[in-house]
Scaffold this motif. Sequence first.
Motif, PDB file in Angstrom:
ATOM      1  N   ALA A   1       0.829  -1.200   0.000  1.00 53.28           N
ATOM      2  CA  ALA A   1       0.000   0.000   0.000  1.00 53.28           C
ATOM      3  C   ALA A   1       0.863   1.249   0.000  1.00 53.28           C
ATOM      4  O   ALA A   1       0.542   2.257  -0.645  1.00 53.28           O
ATOM      5  N   VAL A   2       1.978   1.173   0.706  1.00 53.86           N
ATOM      6  CA  VAL A   2       2.901   2.310   0.783  1.00 53.86           C
ATOM      7  C   VAL A   2       3.856   2.323  -0.405  1.00 53.86           C
ATOM      8  O   VAL A   2       3.950   3.308  -1.143  1.00 53.86           O
ATOM      9  N   LEU A   3       4.566   1.219  -0.595  1.00 51.40           N
ATOM     10  CA  LEU A   3       5.683   1.218  -1.544  1.00 51.40           C
ATOM     11  C   LEU A   3       5.249   1.094  -3.001  1.00 51.40           C
ATOM     12  O   LEU A   3       5.918   1.619  -3.898  1.00 51.40           O
ATOM     13  N   ASN A   4       4.115   0.422  -3.255  1.00 51.53           N
ATOM     14  CA  ASN A   4       3.658   0.230  -4.635  1.00 51.53           C
ATOM     15  C   ASN A   4       2.533   1.170  -5.036  1.00 51.53           C
ATOM     16  O   ASN A   4       2.500   1.655  -6.166  1.00 51.53           O
ATOM     17  N   LYS A   5       1.602   1.418  -4.103  1.00 50.76           N
ATOM     18  CA  LYS A   5       0.412   2.211  -4.445  1.00 50.76           C
ATOM     19  C   LYS A   5       0.640   3.705  -4.224  1.00 50.76           C
ATOM     20  O   LYS A   5       0.496   4.512  -5.147  1.00 50.76           O
ATOM     21  N   LEU A   6       1.011   4.077  -3.008  1.00 54.78           N
ATOM     22  CA  LEU A   6       1.129   5.498  -2.687  1.00 54.78           C
ATOM     23  C   LEU A   6       2.458   6.096  -3.129  1.00 54.78           C
ATOM     24  O   LEU A   6       2.511   7.229  -3.583  1.00 54.78           O
ATOM     25  N   LYS A   7       3.533   5.366  -2.952  1.00 51.38           N
ATOM     26  CA  LYS A   7       4.880   5.853  -3.279  1.00 51.38           C
ATOM     27  C   LYS A   7       5.088   7.264  -2.713  1.00 51.38           C
ATOM     28  O   LYS A   7       5.320   8.233  -3.454  1.00 51.38           O
ATOM     29  N   PRO A   8       5.009   7.407  -1.396  1.00 48.85           N
ATOM     30  CA  PRO A   8       5.032   8.739  -0.783  1.00 48.85           C
ATOM     31  C   PRO A   8       6.364   9.452  -0.964  1.00 48.85           C
ATOM     32  O   PRO A   8       7.429   8.824  -1.033  1.00 48.85           O
ATOM     33  N   GLU A   9       6.289  10.767  -1.025  1.00 48.81           N
ATOM     34  CA  GLU A   9       7.488  11.581  -1.144  1.00 48.81           C
ATOM     35  C   GLU A   9       8.254  11.553   0.183  1.00 48.81           C
ATOM     36  O   GLU A   9       7.673  11.402   1.256  1.00 48.81           O
ATOM     37  N   ILE A  10       9.573  11.702   0.109  1.00 51.75           N
ATOM     38  CA  ILE A  10      10.391  11.792   1.314  1.00 51.75           C
ATOM     39  C   ILE A  10       9.885  12.949   2.176  1.00 51.75           C
ATOM     40  O   ILE A  10       9.636  14.051   1.678  1.00 51.75           O
ATOM     41  N   GLY A  11       9.685  12.669   3.463  1.00 49.50           N
ATOM     42  CA  GLY A  11       9.233  13.697   4.387  1.00 49.50           C
ATOM     43  C   GLY A  11       7.741  13.886   4.462  1.00 49.50           C
ATOM     44  O   GLY A  11       7.259  14.709   5.244  1.00 49.50           O
TER      45      GLY A  11
ATOM     46  N   VAL B   1      -9.881   8.573  -2.926  1.00 48.08           N
ATOM     47  CA  VAL B   1     -10.135   7.378  -2.128  1.00 48.08           C
ATOM     48  C   VAL B   1     -10.011   6.195  -3.079  1.00 48.08           C
ATOM     49  O   VAL B   1     -10.688   6.151  -4.112  1.00 48.08           O
ATOM     50  N   THR B   2      -9.135   5.245  -2.754  1.00 52.71           N
ATOM     51  CA  THR B   2      -8.899   4.125  -3.660  1.00 52.71           C
ATOM     52  C   THR B   2      -8.819   2.810  -2.901  1.00 52.71           C
ATOM     53  O   THR B   2      -8.381   2.767  -1.752  1.00 52.71           O
ATOM     54  N   GLY B   3      -9.290   1.763  -3.536  1.00 48.15           N
ATOM     55  CA  GLY B   3      -9.132   0.428  -2.979  1.00 48.15           C
ATOM     56  C   GLY B   3      -7.765  -0.128  -3.287  1.00 48.15           C
ATOM     57  O   GLY B   3      -6.980   0.444  -4.054  1.00 48.15           O
ATOM     58  N   LEU B   4      -7.477  -1.271  -2.678  1.00 49.99           N
ATOM     59  CA  LEU B   4      -6.175  -1.917  -2.860  1.00 49.99           C
ATOM     60  C   LEU B   4      -6.360  -3.426  -2.819  1.00 49.99           C
ATOM     61  O   LEU B   4      -7.050  -3.945  -1.943  1.00 49.99           O
ATOM     62  N   LEU B   5      -5.745  -4.120  -3.744  1.00 49.75           N
ATOM     63  CA  LEU B   5      -5.716  -5.576  -3.744  1.00 49.75           C
ATOM     64  C   LEU B   5      -4.280  -6.059  -3.639  1.00 49.75           C
ATOM     65  O   LEU B   5      -3.422  -5.691  -4.450  1.00 49.75           O
ATOM     66  N   LEU B   6      -4.007  -6.857  -2.609  1.00 61.23           N
ATOM     67  CA  LEU B   6      -2.725  -7.546  -2.460  1.00 61.23           C
ATOM     68  C   LEU B   6      -1.522  -6.629  -2.645  1.00 61.23           C
ATOM     69  O   LEU B   6      -0.504  -7.009  -3.229  1.00 61.23           O
ATOM     70  N   GLY B   7      -1.623  -5.407  -2.158  1.00 64.14           N
ATOM     71  CA  GLY B   7      -0.487  -4.502  -2.181  1.00 64.14           C
ATOM     72  C   GLY B   7      -0.112  -4.003  -3.563  1.00 64.14           C
ATOM     73  O   GLY B   7       1.002  -3.507  -3.757  1.00 64.14           O
ATOM     74  N   SER B   8      -1.030  -4.115  -4.531  1.00 63.19           N
ATOM     75  CA  SER B   8      -0.722  -3.726  -5.918  1.00 63.19           C
ATOM     76  C   SER B   8       0.624  -4.299  -6.341  1.00 63.19           C
ATOM     77  O   SER B   8       1.441  -3.634  -6.981  1.00 63.19           O
ATOM     78  N   SER B   9       0.847  -5.563  -5.997  1.00 62.27           N
ATOM     79  CA  SER B   9       2.182  -6.126  -6.200  1.00 62.27           C
ATOM     80  C   SER B   9       2.191  -7.243  -7.231  1.00 62.27           C
ATOM     81  O   SER B   9       1.189  -7.936  -7.439  1.00 62.27           O
ATOM     82  N   ILE B  10       3.317  -7.383  -7.863  1.00 63.60           N
ATOM     83  CA  ILE B  10       3.651  -8.589  -8.617  1.00 63.60           C
ATOM     84  C   ILE B  10       4.474  -9.436  -7.643  1.00 63.60           C
ATOM     85  O   ILE B  10       5.628  -9.110  -7.351  1.00 63.60           O
TER      86      ILE B  10
ATOM     87  N   ASP C   1     -11.579  12.094   6.185  1.00 64.92           N
ATOM     88  CA  ASP C   1     -11.695  13.439   6.764  1.00 64.92           C
ATOM     89  C   ASP C   1     -10.361  13.964   7.278  1.00 64.92           C
ATOM     90  O   ASP C   1     -10.206  15.173   7.470  1.00 64.92           O
ATOM     91  N   SER C   2      -9.391  13.083   7.486  1.00 64.83           N
ATOM     92  CA  SER C   2      -8.086  13.492   8.010  1.00 64.83           C
ATOM     93  C   SER C   2      -7.129  13.966   6.926  1.00 64.83           C
ATOM     94  O   SER C   2      -6.026  14.425   7.225  1.00 64.83           O
ATOM     95  N   LEU C   3      -7.527  13.855   5.667  1.00 64.55           N
ATOM     96  CA  LEU C   3      -6.622  14.182   4.569  1.00 64.55           C
ATOM     97  C   LEU C   3      -6.437  15.681   4.392  1.00 64.55           C
ATOM     98  O   LEU C   3      -7.360  16.475   4.584  1.00 64.55           O
ATOM     99  N   ALA C   4      -5.251  16.057   3.954  1.00 66.40           N
ATOM    100  CA  ALA C   4      -4.996  17.401   3.453  1.00 66.40           C
ATOM    101  C   ALA C   4      -5.486  17.492   2.011  1.00 66.40           C
ATOM    102  O   ALA C   4      -5.780  16.478   1.363  1.00 66.40           O
ATOM    103  N   THR C   5      -5.594  18.706   1.494  1.00 67.80           N
ATOM    104  CA  THR C   5      -5.871  18.880   0.076  1.00 67.80           C
ATOM    105  C   THR C   5      -4.842  18.107  -0.747  1.00 67.80           C
ATOM    106  O   THR C   5      -3.655  18.095  -0.414  1.00 67.80           O
ATOM    107  N   LEU C   6      -5.301  17.429  -1.791  1.00 70.11           N
ATOM    108  CA  LEU C   6      -4.487  16.564  -2.659  1.00 70.11           C
ATOM    109  C   LEU C   6      -4.117  15.248  -1.994  1.00 70.11           C
ATOM    110  O   LEU C   6      -3.333  14.470  -2.536  1.00 70.11           O
ATOM    111  N   GLY C   7      -4.692  14.956  -0.823  1.00 72.17           N
ATOM    112  CA  GLY C   7      -4.359  13.723  -0.119  1.00 72.17           C
ATOM    113  C   GLY C   7      -5.058  12.506  -0.706  1.00 72.17           C
ATOM    114  O   GLY C   7      -6.024  12.610  -1.474  1.00 72.17           O
ATOM    115  N   THR C   8      -4.569  11.322  -0.298  1.00 70.45           N
ATOM    116  CA  THR C   8      -5.107  10.056  -0.793  1.00 70.45           C
ATOM    117  C   THR C   8      -5.337   9.090   0.360  1.00 70.45           C
ATOM    118  O   THR C   8      -4.466   8.919   1.210  1.00 70.45           O
TER     119      THR C   8
END
Length: 365
Positions: free
Chosen positions: A176-186, A305-314, A272-279
């Motif tokens: 969910a973090v590494l494949n789907k969101l790929k968050p920016e450093i910080g 708002v998005t669903g996730l299956l199996l970490g969006s992983s191969i 409801d906890s998201l900032a503008t442009l949040g996911t």
Amino acid sequence: MLTKAAVTNGKGDPFKIESLKVDEPKAGEVLVRIVGVGICHTDLIVRDQYYPVPLPAVLGHEGSGVVEKIGDGVTSVVPGDHVVLSFASCGTCKSCMTGRPYACQTFYELNFTGTMQDGSCRIHKEDGTDVSNFFGQASFSEYAVVSERNVVNVPKDVPLELLGPLGCGIQTGSGAVLNKLKPEIGSSIVIFGSGSVGLSAIMAAKVASCGTIIAVDVQESRLEFAKELGATHTINPKNVNVVEEIQTITGGGADYTIETTSRPEVLRQAVDSLATLGTTVIIGAPALGTEVSLDVNTILFEKKVTGLLLGSSIPQIFIPQLIGLYKEGKFPFDKLVKYYTLDQINQAADDSESGVTIKPILKIS
């Protein structure tokens, strides 16, 4: 051949250890001797028929083991290889052909209807009654016949009995973090729920160098553990208004939130906890037909708002990457684990549901 397996015979019934017949692997299939298998929330909701897999069934979908035999045409493994088992996919639909097997267009049919891709079963009671498999592996068993597409070759210098949960829960949270969101450093991220999936997401957020990592849970012991694994802040909803506290910590809202609890009211908090442009990423799997109410005017502020299956992983790519991070000391998922024997499966399931154990693993052989 015969196998000892934990069978689900009726809705909500305790698992029953039985001797079953296992077929030889057909073309494109692999016979695996199961060494360890994680118990996942999905196994338990299928046992209770929130997802109606035909019964009787052998559940279990976080298996790891040793290849015993291969069917015609199998090229990715040979007998003796160590493998992790993950989800089934067809390999021929548009999603699979474009590198997204987790979104296979026949995912439900291959993983939840109790048969292999050809529509037949590979496990049977001694009187000949077919027994449904699960996720194309049915790994609450000493032996399992699986599709080659379920199989992930893994190195032999890591404890094999530990690796099964990488096939579902742990790859889901971390993916969910590494494949789907790929968050920016910080960036800021909030994980709702500190079970095995949520804690895997927290470890992944630390790997991704998120600056603010907030864990939300009602159990103080889980929150303390979340800090150990990388959370910079924790919130217990019993003590504060969750949304307001997140906005205070982040200075206006989180860049990313992940919902793992399956509770509609918690999903509402995550959005409801998201900032503008949040996911927000939804992982928690409630009963079929569960609905949630959201404020459209909140989402209009460029929120997703998005669903996730199996970490969006191969799995054949991502699981070895997670093992590499584990070997480097950056992804200590072994801290989530407690071992049980196959005969202790009902105790392990109870401990998982009560929160006593974060990730039970059954040692099979």
